[in-house]
Design a protein around this motif. Structure first.
Motif, PDB file in Angstrom:
ATOM      1  N   PHE A 175       0.868  -1.172   0.000  1.00 25.68           N
ATOM      2  CA  PHE A 175       0.000   0.000   0.000  1.00 25.68           C
ATOM      3  C   PHE A 175       0.903   1.220   0.000  1.00 25.68           C
ATOM      4  CE2 PHE A 175       0.729  -1.545   4.244  1.00 25.68           C
ATOM      5  CZ  PHE A 175       1.094  -0.423   4.964  1.00 25.68           C
ATOM      6  N   LYS A 176       0.307   2.411  -0.148  1.00 27.66           N
ATOM      7  CA  LYS A 176       1.098   3.639  -0.155  1.00 27.66           C
ATOM      8  C   LYS A 176       0.648   4.563   0.958  1.00 27.66           C
ATOM      9  CE  LYS A 176       2.092   3.585  -5.093  1.00 27.66           C
ATOM     10  NZ  LYS A 176       1.880   4.286  -6.370  1.00 27.66           N
ATOM     11  N   ASP A 177       1.587   5.358   1.467  1.00 36.55           N
ATOM     12  CA  ASP A 177       1.223   6.400   2.418  1.00 36.55           C
ATOM     13  C   ASP A 177       0.626   7.570   1.635  1.00 36.55           C
ATOM     14  OD1 ASP A 177       3.311   8.054   1.463  1.00 36.55           O
ATOM     15  OD2 ASP A 177       4.512   7.886   3.282  1.00 36.55           O
ATOM     16  N   PRO A 178       0.111   8.605   2.298  1.00 34.67           N
ATOM     17  CA  PRO A 178      -0.521   9.711   1.580  1.00 34.67           C
ATOM     18  C   PRO A 178       0.403  10.462   0.616  1.00 34.67           C
ATOM     19  CG  PRO A 178      -1.192   9.747   3.869  1.00 34.67           C
ATOM     20  CD  PRO A 178      -0.097   8.720   3.747  1.00 34.67           C
ATOM     21  N   SER A 179       1.727  10.348   0.806  1.00 36.71           N
ATOM     22  CA  SER A 179       2.678  10.999  -0.101  1.00 36.71           C
ATOM     23  C   SER A 179       3.105  10.094  -1.239  1.00 36.71           C
ATOM     24  CB  SER A 179       3.908  11.466   0.679  1.00 36.71           C
ATOM     25  OG  SER A 179       3.562  12.491   1.575  1.00 36.71           O
ATOM     26  N   GLY A 180       2.580   8.883  -1.292  1.00 37.89           N
ATOM     27  CA  GLY A 180       2.896   7.962  -2.374  1.00 37.89           C
ATOM     28  C   GLY A 180       4.051   7.027  -2.105  1.00 37.89           C
ATOM     29  N   ASN A 181       4.599   7.008  -0.875  1.00 37.85           N
ATOM     30  CA  ASN A 181       5.674   6.069  -0.540  1.00 37.85           C
ATOM     31  C   ASN A 181       5.092   4.664  -0.425  1.00 37.85           C
ATOM     32  OD1 ASN A 181       8.005   7.919  -0.061  1.00 37.85           O
ATOM     33  ND2 ASN A 181       6.569   8.772   1.430  1.00 37.85           N
ATOM     34  N   ALA A 182       5.651   3.721  -1.168  1.00 39.24           N
ATOM     35  CA  ALA A 182       5.167   2.346  -1.162  1.00 39.24           C
ATOM     36  C   ALA A 182       5.700   1.613   0.068  1.00 39.24           C
ATOM     37  CB  ALA A 182       5.599   1.626  -2.433  1.00 39.24           C
ATOM     38  N   ILE A 183       4.806   0.850   0.709  1.00 36.17           N
ATOM     39  CA  ILE A 183       5.139   0.107   1.929  1.00 36.17           C
ATOM     40  C   ILE A 183       4.695  -1.336   1.737  1.00 36.17           C
ATOM     41  CG2 ILE A 183       4.732  -0.079   4.418  1.00 36.17           C
ATOM     42  CD1 ILE A 183       3.986   2.952   4.322  1.00 36.17           C
ATOM     43  N   GLU A 184       5.560  -2.274   2.132  1.00 42.40           N
ATOM     44  CA  GLU A 184       5.213  -3.693   2.104  1.00 42.40           C
ATOM     45  C   GLU A 184       5.208  -4.218   3.529  1.00 42.40           C
ATOM     46  OE1 GLU A 184       6.604  -7.975   0.185  1.00 42.40           O
ATOM     47  OE2 GLU A 184       8.073  -6.352   0.301  1.00 42.40           O
ATOM     48  N   ILE A 185       4.172  -4.950   3.858  1.00 43.46           N
ATOM     49  CA  ILE A 185       4.115  -5.655   5.132  1.00 43.46           C
ATOM     50  C   ILE A 185       4.087  -7.130   4.755  1.00 43.46           C
ATOM     51  CG2 ILE A 185       2.836  -6.022   7.263  1.00 43.46           C
ATOM     52  CD1 ILE A 185       3.869  -3.127   6.891  1.00 43.46           C
ATOM     53  N   LYS A 186       5.032  -7.894   5.299  1.00 49.36           N
ATOM     54  CA  LYS A 186       5.068  -9.315   4.974  1.00 49.36           C
ATOM     55  C   LYS A 186       5.191 -10.123   6.248  1.00 49.36           C
ATOM     56  CE  LYS A 186       8.725  -9.316   2.235  1.00 49.36           C
ATOM     57  NZ  LYS A 186       9.839  -9.840   1.404  1.00 49.36           N
ATOM     58  N   ALA A 187       4.899 -11.410   6.133  1.00 52.20           N
ATOM     59  CA  ALA A 187       4.946 -12.289   7.296  1.00 52.20           C
ATOM     60  C   ALA A 187       5.472 -13.660   6.911  1.00 52.20           C
ATOM     61  CB  ALA A 187       3.556 -12.432   7.906  1.00 52.20           C
ATOM     62  N   PHE A 188       6.261 -14.187   7.811  1.00 49.65           N
ATOM     63  CA  PHE A 188       6.756 -15.560   7.722  1.00 49.65           C
ATOM     64  C   PHE A 188       6.371 -16.250   9.029  1.00 49.65           C
ATOM     65  CE2 PHE A 188       9.583 -13.078   5.075  1.00 49.65           C
ATOM     66  CZ  PHE A 188       9.798 -13.880   3.962  1.00 49.65           C
ATOM     67  N   ARG A 189       6.233 -17.546   8.996  1.00 50.38           N
ATOM     68  CA  ARG A 189       5.918 -18.276  10.231  1.00 50.38           C
ATOM     69  C   ARG A 189       7.107 -18.282  11.192  1.00 50.38           C
ATOM     70  NH1 ARG A 189       1.027 -19.664   9.772  1.00 50.38           N
ATOM     71  NH2 ARG A 189       0.141 -20.255   7.784  1.00 50.38           N
ATOM     72  N   THR A 190       8.319 -18.342  10.638  1.00 52.55           N
ATOM     73  CA  THR A 190       9.523 -18.299  11.476  1.00 52.55           C
ATOM     74  C   THR A 190      10.548 -17.389  10.818  1.00 52.55           C
ATOM     75  OG1 THR A 190      10.633 -20.149  10.397  1.00 52.55           O
ATOM     76  CG2 THR A 190       9.172 -20.696  12.249  1.00 52.55           C
ATOM     77  N   LEU A 191      11.418 -16.811  11.619  1.00 51.79           N
ATOM     78  CA  LEU A 191      12.436 -15.908  11.113  1.00 51.79           C
ATOM     79  C   LEU A 191      13.420 -16.628  10.185  1.00 51.79           C
ATOM     80  CD1 LEU A 191      13.285 -13.005  11.190  1.00 51.79           C
ATOM     81  CD2 LEU A 191      14.673 -13.485  13.202  1.00 51.79           C
ATOM     82  N   GLU A 192      13.620 -17.937  10.402  1.00 48.61           N
ATOM     83  CA  GLU A 192      14.522 -18.695   9.538  1.00 48.61           C
ATOM     84  C   GLU A 192      14.073 -18.709   8.084  1.00 48.61           C
ATOM     85  OE1 GLU A 192      13.518 -19.773  12.521  1.00 48.61           O
ATOM     86  OE2 GLU A 192      15.399 -19.898  13.638  1.00 48.61           O
ATOM     87  N   SER A 193      12.788 -18.481   7.840  1.00 49.32           N
ATOM     88  CA  SER A 193      12.268 -18.472   6.480  1.00 49.32           C
ATOM     89  C   SER A 193      12.615 -17.216   5.704  1.00 49.32           C
ATOM     90  CB  SER A 193      10.732 -18.617   6.510  1.00 49.32           C
ATOM     91  OG  SER A 193      10.358 -19.830   7.105  1.00 49.32           O
ATOM     92  N   LEU A 194      13.072 -16.177   6.399  1.00 42.76           N
ATOM     93  CA  LEU A 194      13.331 -14.889   5.766  1.00 42.76           C
ATOM     94  C   LEU A 194      14.311 -14.990   4.605  1.00 42.76           C
ATOM     95  CD1 LEU A 194      12.750 -11.846   5.846  1.00 42.76           C
ATOM     96  CD2 LEU A 194      14.618 -11.627   7.488  1.00 42.76           C
ATOM     97  N   PHE A 195      15.390 -15.721   4.784  1.00 46.31           N
ATOM     98  CA  PHE A 195      16.404 -15.843   3.735  1.00 46.31           C
ATOM     99  C   PHE A 195      16.506 -17.261   3.177  1.00 46.31           C
ATOM    100  CE2 PHE A 195      17.828 -12.206   6.340  1.00 46.31           C
ATOM    101  CZ  PHE A 195      17.773 -11.230   5.352  1.00 46.31           C
ATOM    102  N   ALA A 196      15.468 -18.085   3.419  1.00 44.90           N
ATOM    103  CA  ALA A 196      15.493 -19.474   2.952  1.00 44.90           C
ATOM    104  C   ALA A 196      15.559 -19.514   1.433  1.00 44.90           C
ATOM    105  CB  ALA A 196      14.260 -20.218   3.457  1.00 44.90           C
ATOM    106  N   ARG A 197      16.279 -20.491   0.910  1.00 46.05           N
ATOM    107  CA  ARG A 197      16.428 -20.662  -0.540  1.00 46.05           C
ATOM    108  C   ARG A 197      15.769 -21.946  -0.991  1.00 46.05           C
ATOM    109  NH1 ARG A 197      22.512 -19.211  -1.925  1.00 46.05           N
ATOM    110  NH2 ARG A 197      21.637 -19.299  -3.994  1.00 46.05           N
TER     111      ARG A 197
END
Length: 151
Positions: free
Chosen positions: A129-151
């Motif tokens: 989504f974007k803030d009122p000035s048009g800055n794009a923001i991503e909110i994401k979720a993983f079940r565990t932190l180990e998944s963040l950089f999983a290949r």
């Protein structure tokens, strides 16, 4: 496996700092405090610090800044995502709660909340989504932190 702490940066991870432009400080203050629930830190007549899940983001006033509606996109798992963007990684429950908060505030999703990379090591729930000035923001979720950089 370590769970992702939705309230702050994970233990041992130094907070990041991000400065970005906004067209109106009061508009930004309302969005980041009321819609996203960020705490407010120091401020002046030209910038505001926000606590973005334990990280410091700073909205800098530039009334002449053009709206970022012309943000480029990059292809990710069959979706065109806004680039540049910033965001945060949450646990699933915190992500779902924030998505509902955004819906209650009538935020327009550039990418509807979805789960991508299903069944793969990097499976994640995400929304843009974007803030009122048009800055794009991503909110994401993983079940565990180990998944963040999983290949």
């Amino acid at each position: 496996m370590a769970d992702i702490d939705a309230a702050a940066a994970p233990q041992g991870v130094p907070p990041f700092h991000l400065a970005f432009l906004v067209r109106d400080l009061e508009e930004a203050r309302g969005f980041y405090r009321e819609v996203l629930g960020c705490g407010e830190g120091r401020s002046t007549s030209s910038w505001i610090d926000f606590d973005f899940y334990g990280h410091q983001i700073v909205a800098h006033l530039d009334p002449q800044a053009a709206s970022r509606d012309a943000v480029a996109t990059g292809a990710v798992d069959g979706h065109n995502v806004p680039v540049p963007h910033f965001g945060v990684v949450l646990g699933i429950a915190a992500w779902e709660a924030l998505v509902e908060r955004l819906r209650r505030h009538g935020v327009h999703f550039e990418m509807e909340p979805t789960t991508r990379f299903k069944g793969l090591p990097g499976e994640q729930s995400t929304t843009f989504f974007k803030d009122p000035s048009g800055n794009a923001i991503e909110i994401k979720a993983f079940r565990t932190l180990e998944s963040l950089f999983a290949r």
